[in-house]
Scaffold this motif. Structure first.
Motif, short mmCIF file in Angstrom:
data_model
loop_
_atom_site.label_atom_id
_atom_site.label_comp_id
_atom_site.label_asym_id
_atom_site.label_seq_id
_atom_site.Cartn_x
_atom_site.Cartn_y
_atom_site.Cartn_z
N HIS A 75 -48.52 38.81 48.63
CA HIS A 75 -48.93 39.10 47.25
C HIS A 75 -49.55 40.49 47.25
CE1 HIS A 75 -50.47 38.53 43.19
NE2 HIS A 75 -51.61 39.04 43.63
N LEU A 76 -49.06 41.38 46.37
CA LEU A 76 -49.58 42.74 46.27
C LEU A 76 -50.30 42.94 44.94
CD1 LEU A 76 -46.46 44.80 47.44
CD2 LEU A 76 -48.27 43.82 48.85
N VAL A 77 -51.50 43.48 45.00
CA VAL A 77 -52.21 43.93 43.81
C VAL A 77 -51.82 45.39 43.65
CG1 VAL A 77 -54.47 44.32 42.77
CG2 VAL A 77 -54.08 42.29 44.19
N CYS A 78 -51.23 45.72 42.48
CA CYS A 78 -50.55 47.00 42.32
C CYS A 78 -51.23 48.00 41.38
CB CYS A 78 -49.13 46.74 41.83
SG CYS A 78 -48.11 45.85 43.01
N GLY A 79 -52.51 47.97 41.25
CA GLY A 79 -53.18 48.97 40.41
C GLY A 79 -52.77 48.85 38.96
N TRP A 80 -52.25 49.92 38.37
CA TRP A 80 -51.86 49.93 36.96
C TRP A 80 -50.61 49.11 36.69
CZ3 TRP A 80 -52.38 55.89 35.92
CH2 TRP A 80 -53.72 56.23 36.00
N SER A 81 -49.78 48.89 37.68
CA SER A 81 -48.55 48.11 37.52
C SER A 81 -48.87 46.62 37.70
CB SER A 81 -47.52 48.53 38.57
OG SER A 81 -47.19 49.88 38.42
N PRO A 82 -47.99 45.75 37.21
CA PRO A 82 -48.20 44.31 37.42
C PRO A 82 -48.19 43.95 38.91
CG PRO A 82 -46.52 44.69 35.75
CD PRO A 82 -46.81 46.02 36.37
N ASP A 83 -49.00 42.97 39.28
CA ASP A 83 -49.00 42.48 40.66
C ASP A 83 -47.65 41.84 40.95
OD1 ASP A 83 -51.60 43.27 40.51
OD2 ASP A 83 -52.45 41.26 40.61
N VAL A 84 -47.26 41.83 42.22
CA VAL A 84 -45.97 41.26 42.60
C VAL A 84 -46.10 40.36 43.82
CG1 VAL A 84 -44.54 43.13 41.65
CG2 VAL A 84 -45.39 43.31 43.98
N ASP A 85 -45.18 39.40 43.90
CA ASP A 85 -45.07 38.50 45.05
C ASP A 85 -43.76 38.79 45.77
OD1 ASP A 85 -47.46 37.13 44.60
OD2 ASP A 85 -46.50 35.69 43.27
N GLY A 86 -43.80 38.67 47.09
CA GLY A 86 -42.58 38.80 47.89
C GLY A 86 -41.82 37.50 47.94
N GLU A 87 -40.72 37.54 48.66
CA GLU A 87 -39.89 36.34 48.80
C GLU A 87 -40.66 35.27 49.58
OE1 GLU A 87 -39.03 39.05 52.26
OE2 GLU A 87 -39.24 39.34 50.12
N HIS A 88 -40.39 34.01 49.23
CA HIS A 88 -41.01 32.89 49.94
C HIS A 88 -40.25 32.68 51.25
CE1 HIS A 88 -43.12 30.95 46.27
NE2 HIS A 88 -43.07 32.26 46.15
N VAL A 89 -41.00 32.59 52.33
CA VAL A 89 -40.41 32.44 53.67
C VAL A 89 -40.93 31.12 54.26
CG1 VAL A 89 -40.26 33.43 55.98
CG2 VAL A 89 -40.36 34.95 53.98
N THR A 90 -40.01 30.28 54.73
CA THR A 90 -40.39 29.02 55.37
C THR A 90 -40.16 29.15 56.87
OG1 THR A 90 -39.82 27.76 53.40
CG2 THR A 90 -39.97 26.53 55.47
N LEU A 91 -41.20 28.83 57.63
CA LEU A 91 -41.15 28.93 59.09
C LEU A 91 -41.36 27.56 59.72
CD1 LEU A 91 -43.46 32.04 59.61
CD2 LEU A 91 -40.96 32.02 59.49
N ASN A 92 -40.52 27.21 60.67
CA ASN A 92 -40.75 26.03 61.50
C ASN A 92 -41.78 26.40 62.56
OD1 ASN A 92 -38.94 24.22 60.24
ND2 ASN A 92 -37.23 25.31 61.20
N PRO A 93 -42.38 25.41 63.22
CA PRO A 93 -43.35 25.71 64.28
C PRO A 93 -42.78 26.68 65.31
CG PRO A 93 -43.39 23.38 63.77
CD PRO A 93 -42.23 23.97 63.01
N GLY A 94 -43.56 27.72 65.63
CA GLY A 94 -43.16 28.72 66.62
C GLY A 94 -42.34 29.86 66.05
N GLN A 95 -41.84 29.74 64.85
CA GLN A 95 -41.02 30.81 64.26
C GLN A 95 -41.89 31.90 63.64
OE1 GLN A 95 -38.46 28.72 61.44
NE2 GLN A 95 -36.70 29.23 62.74
N SER A 96 -41.31 33.09 63.52
CA SER A 96 -41.94 34.23 62.84
C SER A 96 -41.03 34.70 61.72
CB SER A 96 -42.17 35.39 63.82
OG SER A 96 -43.10 35.03 64.81
N GLY A 97 -41.62 35.31 60.71
CA GLY A 97 -40.84 35.85 59.61
C GLY A 97 -41.67 36.82 58.79
#
Length: 117
Positions: A75-97
């Motif tokens: 989640h980014l707070v963007c100053g004068w622009s609207p805040d934005v969220d990135g893509e949702h990432v699902t990780l199984n145990p031990g995974q990185s993303g």
């Protein structure tokens, strides 16, 4: 009873109004601070930051250290622009993303980066 601005009662009344207004202004900031994201969700270890050559793109790189699948996003707070969220990432145990997001070109760029569960 009519209070004149020069009376002691008028001065006390103004003091109460000013103190009450100040308390009203402080209270939302305190609540907002208490609710502000910033901590990494349990079971994830994350690194957040801005892109090396673009102050408007932020990321969260996370590893699932737990024993169940977990979903996160940046989640980014963007100053004068609207805040934005990135893509949702699902990780199984031990995974990185990684989840990335980009603030619009208006304003000052990224003011805060957090990881949402």
């Amino acid at each position: 009873m009519k209070l004149s601005m020069g009376s002691v009662s008028g001065t006390v009344l103004r003091g109460v109004v000013v103190a009450g207004s100040a308390a009203a202004l402080v209270m939302p900031a305190t609540v907002a601070t208490a609710l502000a994201p910033g901590a990494t969700p349990p079971g994830l270890s994350c690194e957040t930051g801005k892109h090396e050559i673009d102050d408007y793109t932020g990321y969260a790189l996370c590893r699932n250290d737990g024993s169940a699948a977990q979903t996160f996003w940046v989640h980014l707070v963007c100053g004068w622009s609207p805040d934005v969220d990135g893509e949702h990432v699902t990780l199984n145990p031990g995974q990185s993303g990684q989840s990335t997001a980009h603030c619009a070109g208006l304003g000052t760029g990224i003011g805060e980066i957090s990881v949402q569960p």
